[in-house]
Design a protein around this motif. Sequence first.
Motif, PDB file in Angstrom:
ATOM      1  N   ALA A 134       0.618  -0.743   0.094  1.00  0.00           N
ATOM      2  CA  ALA A 134      -0.184  -0.294   0.189  1.00  0.00           C
ATOM      3  C   ALA A 134       0.912   1.539   0.133  1.00  0.00           C
ATOM      4  O   ALA A 134       0.837   2.309   0.204  1.00  0.00           O
ATOM      5  N   GLY A 135       1.873   1.568  -0.997  1.00  0.00           N
ATOM      6  CA  GLY A 135       2.556   2.444  -1.374  1.00  0.00           C
ATOM      7  C   GLY A 135       3.996   2.768  -0.245  1.00  0.00           C
ATOM      8  O   GLY A 135       5.395   3.279  -0.454  1.00  0.00           O
ATOM      9  N   GLY A 136       3.879   1.258   0.755  1.00  0.00           N
ATOM     10  CA  GLY A 136       5.316   2.006   2.004  1.00  0.00           C
ATOM     11  C   GLY A 136       6.461   1.468   0.936  1.00  0.00           C
ATOM     12  O   GLY A 136       7.615   2.155   1.333  1.00  0.00           O
ATOM     13  N   THR A 137       6.890   1.306   0.271  1.00  0.00           N
ATOM     14  CA  THR A 137       8.367   0.648  -0.201  1.00  0.00           C
ATOM     15  C   THR A 137       8.731   1.962  -1.094  1.00  0.00           C
ATOM     16  O   THR A 137       9.812   2.051  -1.286  1.00  0.00           O
ATOM     17  N   GLN A 138       7.226   2.879  -1.523  1.00  0.00           N
ATOM     18  CA  GLN A 138       7.513   4.251  -1.871  1.00  0.00           C
ATOM     19  C   GLN A 138       7.199   5.354  -1.216  1.00  0.00           C
ATOM     20  O   GLN A 138       8.810   6.184  -1.179  1.00  0.00           O
ATOM     21  N   ARG A 139       6.561   5.219  -0.065  1.00  0.00           N
ATOM     22  CA  ARG A 139       6.812   6.672   0.675  1.00  0.00           C
ATOM     23  C   ARG A 139       7.685   6.415   2.472  1.00  0.00           C
ATOM     24  O   ARG A 139       8.011   7.468   2.170  1.00  0.00           O
ATOM     25  N   LEU A 140       8.274   5.044   2.467  1.00  0.00           N
ATOM     26  CA  LEU A 140       9.146   4.760   3.549  1.00  0.00           C
ATOM     27  C   LEU A 140      10.551   5.320   2.921  1.00  0.00           C
ATOM     28  O   LEU A 140      11.502   6.196   4.012  1.00  0.00           O
ATOM     29  N   PRO A 141      11.022   5.076   1.927  1.00  0.00           N
ATOM     30  CA  PRO A 141      12.729   5.828   1.739  1.00  0.00           C
ATOM     31  C   PRO A 141      12.796   7.300   0.939  1.00  0.00           C
ATOM     32  O   PRO A 141      13.379   7.908   1.370  1.00  0.00           O
ATOM     33  N   ARG A 142      11.566   7.689   0.646  1.00  0.00           N
ATOM     34  CA  ARG A 142      10.734   9.659   1.096  1.00  0.00           C
ATOM     35  C   ARG A 142      11.208   9.745   2.216  1.00  0.00           C
ATOM     36  O   ARG A 142      11.545  11.354   1.915  1.00  0.00           O
ATOM     37  N   ALA A 143      10.493   8.963   3.267  1.00  0.00           N
ATOM     38  CA  ALA A 143      10.599   9.802   4.893  1.00  0.00           C
ATOM     39  C   ALA A 143      12.011   9.651   5.157  1.00  0.00           C
ATOM     40  O   ALA A 143      12.816  10.367   5.954  1.00  0.00           O
ATOM     41  N   ILE A 144      12.906   8.248   4.857  1.00  0.00           N
ATOM     42  CA  ILE A 144      14.136   8.014   6.072  1.00  0.00           C
ATOM     43  C   ILE A 144      14.845   7.614   4.893  1.00  0.00           C
ATOM     44  O   ILE A 144      16.077   6.879   5.427  1.00  0.00           O
ATOM     45  N   GLY A 145      14.877   8.074   3.098  1.00  0.00           N
ATOM     46  CA  GLY A 145      16.196   7.600   2.671  1.00  0.00           C
ATOM     47  C   GLY A 145      16.129   6.314   2.285  1.00  0.00           C
ATOM     48  O   GLY A 145      15.808   5.425   2.555  1.00  0.00           O
ATOM     49  N   LEU A 146      16.527   6.042   1.476  1.00  0.00           N
ATOM     50  CA  LEU A 146      16.777   4.609   0.061  1.00  0.00           C
ATOM     51  C   LEU A 146      17.506   3.713   1.211  1.00  0.00           C
ATOM     52  O   LEU A 146      16.940   2.369   1.038  1.00  0.00           O
ATOM     53  N   GLU A 147      18.942   4.276   1.761  1.00  0.00           N
ATOM     54  CA  GLU A 147      19.378   3.235   2.411  1.00  0.00           C
ATOM     55  C   GLU A 147      18.541   2.497   3.724  1.00  0.00           C
ATOM     56  O   GLU A 147      18.364   1.433   4.017  1.00  0.00           O
ATOM     57  N   LEU A 196       0.559  21.504   3.843  1.00  0.00           N
ATOM     58  CA  LEU A 196      -0.047  19.750   3.525  1.00  0.00           C
ATOM     59  C   LEU A 196       1.652  19.046   2.975  1.00  0.00           C
ATOM     60  O   LEU A 196       2.281  19.528   1.776  1.00  0.00           O
ATOM     61  N   LYS A 197       2.420  18.379   3.696  1.00  0.00           N
ATOM     62  CA  LYS A 197       3.324  17.397   3.275  1.00  0.00           C
ATOM     63  C   LYS A 197       2.871  16.174   2.440  1.00  0.00           C
ATOM     64  O   LYS A 197       2.270  15.625   3.723  1.00  0.00           O
ATOM     65  N   LYS A 198       3.780  16.191   1.832  1.00  0.00           N
ATOM     66  CA  LYS A 198       2.518  14.791   1.182  1.00  0.00           C
ATOM     67  C   LYS A 198       3.551  13.677   0.512  1.00  0.00           C
ATOM     68  O   LYS A 198       4.820  15.002   0.265  1.00  0.00           O
ATOM     69  N   LEU A 199       4.375  13.018   1.153  1.00  0.00           N
ATOM     70  CA  LEU A 199       5.878  11.900   0.827  1.00  0.00           C
ATOM     71  C   LEU A 199       5.758  11.853  -0.825  1.00  0.00           C
ATOM     72  O   LEU A 199       6.851  11.763  -0.938  1.00  0.00           O
ATOM     73  N   ARG A 200       4.850  11.778  -0.945  1.00  0.00           N
ATOM     74  CA  ARG A 200       4.777  10.863  -2.657  1.00  0.00           C
ATOM     75  C   ARG A 200       5.901  12.011  -3.614  1.00  0.00           C
ATOM     76  O   ARG A 200       5.672  12.433  -4.241  1.00  0.00           O
ATOM     77  N   ASP A 201       5.438  13.884  -3.068  1.00  0.00           N
ATOM     78  CA  ASP A 201       6.946  14.635  -4.151  1.00  0.00           C
ATOM     79  C   ASP A 201       7.423  14.670  -3.394  1.00  0.00           C
ATOM     80  O   ASP A 201       7.903  15.594  -3.856  1.00  0.00           O
ATOM     81  N   VAL A 202       8.442  13.716  -1.910  1.00  0.00           N
ATOM     82  CA  VAL A 202       9.563  14.353  -1.731  1.00  0.00           C
ATOM     83  C   VAL A 202      10.532  13.725  -2.862  1.00  0.00           C
ATOM     84  O   VAL A 202       9.919  12.330  -3.362  1.00  0.00           O
ATOM     85  N   LYS A 203      11.450  13.671  -3.627  1.00  0.00           N
ATOM     86  CA  LYS A 203      12.575  13.511  -4.043  1.00  0.00           C
ATOM     87  C   LYS A 203      13.163  12.929  -3.081  1.00  0.00           C
ATOM     88  O   LYS A 203      14.357  12.870  -2.675  1.00  0.00           O
ATOM     89  N   VAL A 204      13.811  11.477  -3.889  1.00  0.00           N
ATOM     90  CA  VAL A 204      14.521  10.431  -3.223  1.00  0.00           C
ATOM     91  C   VAL A 204      16.176  10.848  -3.517  1.00  0.00           C
ATOM     92  O   VAL A 204      16.194  10.711  -4.619  1.00  0.00           O
ATOM     93  N   GLU A 205      17.114  11.036  -2.907  1.00  0.00           N
ATOM     94  CA  GLU A 205      18.443  11.399  -3.720  1.00  0.00           C
ATOM     95  C   GLU A 205      19.483  10.525  -2.205  1.00  0.00           C
ATOM     96  O   GLU A 205      19.348   9.948  -1.527  1.00  0.00           O
ATOM     97  N   HIS A 206      20.235  10.017  -3.452  1.00  0.00           N
ATOM     98  CA  HIS A 206      21.724   8.905  -2.955  1.00  0.00           C
ATOM     99  C   HIS A 206      21.757   9.225  -3.875  1.00  0.00           C
ATOM    100  O   HIS A 206      22.560   9.447  -5.231  1.00  0.00           O
ATOM    101  N   PRO A 207      24.074   9.536  -2.906  1.00  0.00           N
ATOM    102  CA  PRO A 207      24.660   9.642  -3.922  1.00  0.00           C
ATOM    103  C   PRO A 207      25.774   8.683  -4.793  1.00  0.00           C
ATOM    104  O   PRO A 207      25.956   8.505  -5.903  1.00  0.00           O
ATOM    105  N   ASN A 208      25.249   7.084  -4.655  1.00  0.00           N
ATOM    106  CA  ASN A 208      25.583   6.122  -4.768  1.00  0.00           C
ATOM    107  C   ASN A 208      24.413   5.171  -5.067  1.00  0.00           C
ATOM    108  O   ASN A 208      24.643   4.424  -4.719  1.00  0.00           O
ATOM    109  N   PRO A 243       9.597   8.618 -10.592  1.00  0.00           N
ATOM    110  CA  PRO A 243       8.348   8.582 -10.204  1.00  0.00           C
ATOM    111  C   PRO A 243       7.370   8.282  -9.422  1.00  0.00           C
ATOM    112  O   PRO A 243       6.925   7.174  -9.792  1.00  0.00           O
ATOM    113  N   PHE A 244       7.033   8.507  -8.859  1.00  0.00           N
ATOM    114  CA  PHE A 244       6.086   8.066  -7.163  1.00  0.00           C
ATOM    115  C   PHE A 244       4.583   7.039  -8.241  1.00  0.00           C
ATOM    116  O   PHE A 244       4.623   6.102  -7.615  1.00  0.00           O
ATOM    117  N   ASP A 245       4.339   7.871  -8.730  1.00  0.00           N
ATOM    118  CA  ASP A 245       2.776   6.681  -9.502  1.00  0.00           C
ATOM    119  C   ASP A 245       3.319   5.385  -9.866  1.00  0.00           C
ATOM    120  O   ASP A 245       3.244   4.677 -10.453  1.00  0.00           O
TER     121      ASP A 245
END
Length: 695
Positions: A134-147, A196-208, A243-245
């Motif tokens: 239910a979106g956990g794999t997409q929203r959790l990294p947007r909240a706490i980072g990819l790793e 309003l903060k929507k996690l779907r709008d956050v961009k995930v970045e990781h150096p490598n 993209p989130f979707d």
Amino acid sequence: MSIRYETRGPVAVLTMDNPPVNGLGHAVRTGLSEGVERAELDPGIAAIVITGAGKAFSGGADIAEFKSGKQLLEPSLRVVIRALEGSTKPIIAAIHSVAMGGGLELALGCHFRVVAKGTKIALPEVKLGLLPGAGGTQRLPRAIGLEAAANLIASGETVLAETLGKTALFDRVVDGDVLEAALAFAEEVVREKRPLKKLRDVKVEHPNEQGFLQFARNTVTTMSKNFPAPLACLEAVAACTGPFDAGLRKEGELFQKLMATPESRALQHFFFAERAASKIADVPSDTKPRAIQKVAILGAGTMGGGIAMSFANAGIPVTLLEVKPEALDKGLGTIRKNYESSLKKGKLTEEKMAQRLALIQGTLSYDAIAQADLVIEAVFEDLGVKEAVFTQLDQVMKPGAILASNTSTLDVNKIAGFTKRPGDVVGLHFFSPANVMKLLEVVRGAKTSKDVLATVMDLAKKIGKTAVVSGVCDGFIGNRMIERYGIQASFLLEEGALPSQVDRALEQWGMAMGPFRMNDLAGNDIGWAIRKRLYVEHPELVYSKIGDKLCEQGCFGQKTGKGWYLYEPGRRDAIVDPSVDEMVVAYSKELGITRRAISDEEIVERCIFALINEGAKIVEEGIAQRASDIDVVYLSGYGFPIHRGGPMLYADEVGLVNIVAAMRRFARISRGDPKFWEPAPLLAKLAAEGRSFHG
Ligand code: NAD
């Protein structure tokens, strides 16, 4: 009323109230959707707080709904979360105690999250062979980072909220009343007109990103070779940088694929089978258990010592009774050594070790145990010795004490008959090493009373065991079946296989240990003694005598340094012994058998189908309450591969018709009594009707 709607000034509070853990069943999902809509439409409402009543924010999916296997009714959790995220009024999750699986995904769909310290956070779906859908794999990294998200999702591990306190997952981590804190937070958000903060709008970045993902894939592949879910979790999380979707679509596709795998069926089956095993059909769940505060154990040998440790580890005082002081000293010494070894390995602190040792007292006198609430006998496996012990127990134990036997093979009804209180007698069949092995067969005698059963089932949980009820029969569930498996393993040697080939084939298939390595560990003399008894009691049974030949040479296994394999002093690695292979080949010759090449597939099928056929008899005779109980026995006590879900689920996966057909073939080609391969009536019937053990 699964959702309570209340207003606190300009804030609507939606409380999930679906005990025990606010599972997100249909009524909860509908209630949340309606509640949010109602608040949206009410001009007097400026913000919404979502929380959970009782013991959890939410433990995730509703188990009953999930178990039904049916397509879930709309709205799905994804739809509810989309509605929350799209709300024009701020939604704040007030999270406490437990936010797991769908519960955490729901919180991730809110605009803000206030959490109480100590809350347990997890996305544990991988443990059921799935991924958060239910979106956990997409929203959790947007909240706490990819790793961090990849680690949590691929491991299913539980962490405390405060360890993630500095991430965007939580806006506030609080001590005390989380609802009041969330209301105060809502008031701030409204006053300050915060966006309003929507996690779907956050961009995930990781150096490598690619480097990390490759490393993670490699690690997961080695660590979970038989399970596709951890890798699928990573693939889903990897999509979070796009993209989130599109990421959500990927998550959905992977979820559907996992749902169709035998591995996820096996893990879900085990999860539900363990729960089912704790219930006894004719013992109502409100049966009052007897109070167990003090336990006594007779015999401080291999089993008695381990059983004593199991109780001490759970904080329950134990008195160990022996006949001779030397035996008592030896037993207590072994217990101390075991704890010291855990201490050395850093698994135990000095303080804990001292506490546990203080809970174990030794005695040579029955007076010291007379007031125990439960006594477990673990003396020599000899009916005469058991008779003497139970006659004595009957005389000295206080009324209402439970008298249990750890016998592996003797008739619990006969043992109960040595007392004038057979209702208080039960079998508690622990497995060696008893302080480690999770399985406990609870052997129900013909007269065992219901409250005794309720008590021991309850107690098993307290000492961390998985209890399965078995009726009285030779070997109970586990050993009765393993005997059939062993018979095939031995005939395979006569026909052309070698011990190392049989073990390798079964180990590659997934068994933790092949039959010959297992016998070397347990002691070949134990099986030999059982066979010698059976030769007398059941002369009609046909056995291979190859194991007896080995035992006649004193090759009892690890304890003698030589069994089916060789063992160096103090080591457990099995070294192939050419002299045993020669003995096997010579034995075939002696029997006039022309040895043939035997495939690994035949080895696995003959051993595993023999288990399954006996399992079918055990279900039919009512020795096991249900087929899934047998799976629990094999998964928690016999090293059966978890990803195959136990022998009976595996039978369903293979197809009962195919098993019956293979058995007919084996009856023609294998040594031994062709009757061995007669399908159990239940197996034959289900196969003929195109049905399975688990319906
Ligand atoms: P063991 O020989 O290691 O220990 C038996 C102990 O009982 C000895 O220390 C002996 O001194 C003591 N003893 C004998 N008579 C006694 C009496 N009258 N009163 C008090 N103590 C007495 O045996 P074990 O392997 O621990 O097996 C004990 C029981 O557990 C048996 O019934 C066996 O079938 C069962 N069991 C064994 C295993 C296993 O793997 N070893 C597994 C499950 C169940």
